[in-house]
Design a protein around this motif. Structure first.
Motif, PDB file in Angstrom:
ATOM      1  N   GLN A   1      11.710 -32.024  28.027  1.00 23.99           N
ATOM      2  CA  GLN A   1      13.168 -31.877  27.932  1.00 23.99           C
ATOM      3  C   GLN A   1      13.579 -30.421  28.100  1.00 23.99           C
ATOM      4  O   GLN A   1      14.601 -30.122  28.697  1.00 23.99           O
ATOM      5  CB  GLN A   1      13.674 -32.379  26.575  1.00 23.99           C
ATOM      6  CG  GLN A   1      13.761 -33.868  26.457  1.00 23.99           C
ATOM      7  CD  GLN A   1      14.271 -34.288  25.096  1.00 23.99           C
ATOM      8  OE1 GLN A   1      14.047 -33.624  24.094  1.00 23.99           O
ATOM      9  NE2 GLN A   1      14.964 -35.413  25.065  1.00 23.99           N
ATOM     10  N   LYS A   2      12.772 -29.494  27.572  1.00 26.26           N
ATOM     11  CA  LYS A   2      13.114 -28.082  27.650  1.00 26.26           C
ATOM     12  C   LYS A   2      12.848 -27.484  29.026  1.00 26.26           C
ATOM     13  O   LYS A   2      13.585 -26.617  29.478  1.00 26.26           O
ATOM     14  CB  LYS A   2      12.321 -27.303  26.602  1.00 26.26           C
ATOM     15  CG  LYS A   2      12.680 -27.626  25.182  1.00 26.26           C
ATOM     16  CD  LYS A   2      11.781 -26.876  24.223  1.00 26.26           C
ATOM     17  CE  LYS A   2      12.016 -27.310  22.795  1.00 26.26           C
ATOM     18  NZ  LYS A   2      11.059 -26.673  21.879  1.00 26.26           N
ATOM     19  N   THR A   3      11.772 -27.934  29.694  1.00 21.10           N
ATOM     20  CA  THR A   3      11.331 -27.242  30.910  1.00 21.10           C
ATOM     21  C   THR A   3      11.755 -27.923  32.203  1.00 21.10           C
ATOM     22  O   THR A   3      12.054 -27.235  33.175  1.00 21.10           O
ATOM     23  CB  THR A   3       9.807 -27.093  30.901  1.00 21.10           C
ATOM     24  OG1 THR A   3       9.204 -28.391  30.767  1.00 21.10           O
ATOM     25  CG2 THR A   3       9.364 -26.209  29.753  1.00 21.10           C
ATOM     26  N   LEU A   4      11.756 -29.252  32.245  1.00 27.45           N
ATOM     27  CA  LEU A   4      12.046 -29.951  33.502  1.00 27.45           C
ATOM     28  C   LEU A   4      13.536 -29.962  33.805  1.00 27.45           C
ATOM     29  O   LEU A   4      14.368 -29.985  32.900  1.00 27.45           O
ATOM     30  CB  LEU A   4      11.530 -31.391  33.449  1.00 27.45           C
ATOM     31  CG  LEU A   4      10.023 -31.572  33.343  1.00 27.45           C
ATOM     32  CD1 LEU A   4       9.692 -33.044  33.237  1.00 27.45           C
ATOM     33  CD2 LEU A   4       9.322 -30.963  34.545  1.00 27.45           C
ATOM     34  N   ALA A   5      13.854 -29.963  35.125  1.00 22.16           N
ATOM     35  CA  ALA A   5      15.258 -30.031  35.532  1.00 22.16           C
ATOM     36  C   ALA A   5      15.838 -31.402  35.216  1.00 22.16           C
ATOM     37  O   ALA A   5      16.975 -31.524  34.765  1.00 22.16           O
ATOM     38  CB  ALA A   5      15.388 -29.733  37.022  1.00 22.16           C
ATOM     39  N   ASN A   6      15.082 -32.469  35.463  1.00 21.15           N
ATOM     40  CA  ASN A   6      15.494 -33.834  35.152  1.00 21.15           C
ATOM     41  C   ASN A   6      14.483 -34.423  34.179  1.00 21.15           C
ATOM     42  O   ASN A   6      13.526 -35.085  34.599  1.00 21.15           O
ATOM     43  CB  ASN A   6      15.583 -34.691  36.413  1.00 21.15           C
ATOM     44  CG  ASN A   6      16.686 -34.233  37.328  1.00 21.15           C
ATOM     45  OD1 ASN A   6      17.758 -33.879  36.861  1.00 21.15           O
ATOM     46  ND2 ASN A   6      16.431 -34.209  38.622  1.00 21.15           N
ATOM     47  N   PRO A   7      14.650 -34.221  32.863  1.00 23.56           N
ATOM     48  CA  PRO A   7      13.664 -34.718  31.901  1.00 23.56           C
ATOM     49  C   PRO A   7      13.682 -36.234  31.825  1.00 23.56           C
ATOM     50  O   PRO A   7      14.686 -36.875  32.147  1.00 23.56           O
ATOM     51  CB  PRO A   7      14.112 -34.094  30.576  1.00 23.56           C
ATOM     52  CG  PRO A   7      15.547 -33.810  30.753  1.00 23.56           C
ATOM     53  CD  PRO A   7      15.735 -33.512  32.215  1.00 23.56           C
ATOM     54  N   PRO A   8      12.553 -36.856  31.399  1.00 26.54           N
ATOM     55  CA  PRO A   8      12.506 -38.326  31.303  1.00 26.54           C
ATOM     56  C   PRO A   8      13.488 -38.876  30.277  1.00 26.54           C
ATOM     57  O   PRO A   8      14.027 -39.956  30.450  1.00 26.54           O
ATOM     58  CB  PRO A   8      11.062 -38.606  30.899  1.00 26.54           C
ATOM     59  CG  PRO A   8      10.547 -37.334  30.340  1.00 26.54           C
ATOM     60  CD  PRO A   8      11.306 -36.225  31.003  1.00 26.54           C
ATOM     61  N   VAL A   9      13.712 -38.132  29.202  1.00 28.04           N
ATOM     62  CA  VAL A   9      14.705 -38.513  28.202  1.00 28.04           C
ATOM     63  C   VAL A   9      15.723 -37.386  28.155  1.00 28.04           C
ATOM     64  O   VAL A   9      15.389 -36.245  27.850  1.00 28.04           O
ATOM     65  CB  VAL A   9      14.054 -38.709  26.808  1.00 28.04           C
ATOM     66  CG1 VAL A   9      15.110 -39.046  25.775  1.00 28.04           C
ATOM     67  CG2 VAL A   9      12.989 -39.780  26.860  1.00 28.04           C
ATOM     68  N   ALA A  10      16.973 -37.693  28.475  1.00 25.81           N
ATOM     69  CA  ALA A  10      18.009 -36.666  28.544  1.00 25.81           C
ATOM     70  C   ALA A  10      18.294 -36.086  27.158  1.00 25.81           C
ATOM     71  O   ALA A  10      18.182 -36.771  26.148  1.00 25.81           O
ATOM     72  CB  ALA A  10      19.288 -37.248  29.124  1.00 25.81           C
ATOM     73  N   ILE A  11      18.659 -34.824  27.125  1.00 23.36           N
ATOM     74  CA  ILE A  11      19.005 -34.165  25.871  1.00 23.36           C
ATOM     75  C   ILE A  11      20.442 -34.533  25.523  1.00 23.36           C
ATOM     76  O   ILE A  11      21.350 -34.358  26.329  1.00 23.36           O
ATOM     77  CB  ILE A  11      18.858 -32.639  25.998  1.00 23.36           C
ATOM     78  CG1 ILE A  11      17.412 -32.283  26.320  1.00 23.36           C
ATOM     79  CG2 ILE A  11      19.310 -31.950  24.726  1.00 23.36           C
ATOM     80  CD1 ILE A  11      17.191 -30.831  26.626  1.00 23.36           C
ATOM     81  N   HIS A  12      20.630 -35.049  24.318  1.00 24.62           N
ATOM     82  CA  HIS A  12      21.969 -35.427  23.879  1.00 24.62           C
ATOM     83  C   HIS A  12      22.684 -34.191  23.350  1.00 24.62           C
ATOM     84  O   HIS A  12      22.151 -33.469  22.509  1.00 24.62           O
ATOM     85  CB  HIS A  12      21.889 -36.503  22.802  1.00 24.62           C
ATOM     86  CG  HIS A  12      23.218 -37.114  22.505  1.00 24.62           C
ATOM     87  ND1 HIS A  12      24.081 -36.589  21.574  1.00 24.62           N
ATOM     88  CD2 HIS A  12      23.844 -38.180  23.027  1.00 24.62           C
ATOM     89  CE1 HIS A  12      25.167 -37.309  21.534  1.00 24.62           C
ATOM     90  NE2 HIS A  12      25.048 -38.290  22.401  1.00 24.62           N
ATOM     91  N   LYS A  13      23.881 -33.924  23.832  1.00 27.78           N
ATOM     92  CA  LYS A  13      24.603 -32.701  23.480  1.00 27.78           C
ATOM     93  C   LYS A  13      25.698 -32.922  22.459  1.00 27.78           C
ATOM     94  O   LYS A  13      26.519 -32.043  22.219  1.00 27.78           O
ATOM     95  CB  LYS A  13      25.182 -32.079  24.751  1.00 27.78           C
ATOM     96  CG  LYS A  13      24.076 -31.672  25.689  1.00 27.78           C
ATOM     97  CD  LYS A  13      24.596 -31.170  26.992  1.00 27.78           C
ATOM     98  CE  LYS A  13      23.415 -30.853  27.881  1.00 27.78           C
ATOM     99  NZ  LYS A  13      23.777 -30.735  29.246  1.00 27.78           N
ATOM    100  N   ARG A  14      25.780 -34.118  21.903  1.00 24.71           N
ATOM    101  CA  ARG A  14      26.716 -34.453  20.827  1.00 24.71           C
ATOM    102  C   ARG A  14      28.170 -34.208  21.207  1.00 24.71           C
ATOM    103  O   ARG A  14      28.953 -33.706  20.418  1.00 24.71           O
ATOM    104  CB  ARG A  14      26.366 -33.676  19.563  1.00 24.71           C
ATOM    105  CG  ARG A  14      25.015 -34.051  18.996  1.00 24.71           C
ATOM    106  CD  ARG A  14      24.713 -33.248  17.740  1.00 24.71           C
ATOM    107  NE  ARG A  14      23.452 -33.617  17.171  1.00 24.71           N
ATOM    108  CZ  ARG A  14      22.281 -33.095  17.522  1.00 24.71           C
ATOM    109  NH1 ARG A  14      22.228 -32.197  18.477  1.00 24.71           N
ATOM    110  NH2 ARG A  14      21.181 -33.480  16.939  1.00 24.71           N
TER     111      ARG A  14
END
Length: 166
Positions: free
Chosen positions: A49-62
């Motif tokens: 999630q921190k390094t990839l441009a398109n992570p497998p699980v998106a980061i939720h930004k609330r």
């Protein structure tokens, strides 16, 4: 009657709270109904999630929107997307942040088009009438900047940012 006496102790035992050590669902739970944002996944998933441009699980930004975009792997900040909070200078203001319940109630009528006319144009018309600078049709010989506006220009000025129409 005898049956009631026999069932009374059993009814009292049923009302007591007990702890069950066996699982009804045999260890299966539906965790999808619990919102635990950004807490799921192994360390590998969190590192992705921190390094990839398109992570497998998106980061939720609330609910917080980004203030920029990613272009070729680089995050570009857009100044127009950064919120700008404008706070007036209240030094010397006599108003207090608390309004007492004992304050008298203010009743104000609706602001009508007649009130707007009286606030903007009436004083100039009275002055022109007393000075005798009105034409035969009632228009001013020397119109002010507000009187020279076309309807389209007046509408555009009213819709401009900073006007109090909204």
């Amino acid at each position: 009657m005898n049956n009631c006496i026999k069932l009374a102790p059993m009814a009292l035992r049923c009302q007591q709270r007990t702890i069950s050590t066996s699982s009804v669902l045999e260890g299966k739970r539906n965790f999808r109904k619990f919102n635990v944002y950004n807490k799921r996944g192994t360390r590998v998933v969190k590192e992705a999630q921190k390094t990839l441009a398109n992570p497998p699980v998106a980061i939720h930004k609330r609910g917080v929107r980004d203030t920029g975009i990613t272009v070729d792997g680089q995050y570009v900040e857009i100044p127009e997307k950064i919120p700008d909070i404008i706070v007036p200078d209240l030094t010397g203001c006599k108003l207090k942040p608390y309004v007492s319940y004992k304050a008298p109630e203010v009743v104000q009528s609706e602001f009508t088009s007649l009130d707007l006319f009286n606030a903007v144009y009436s004083q100039k018309i009275i002055e022109d009438f007393k000075a005798g600078t009105l034409q035969a049709d009632g228009s001013a010989k020397e119109p002010s900047a507000n009187e020279q506006l076309t309807p389209a220009e007046a509408l555009q000025r009213a819709r401009r940012t900073g006007s109090d129409i909204f």
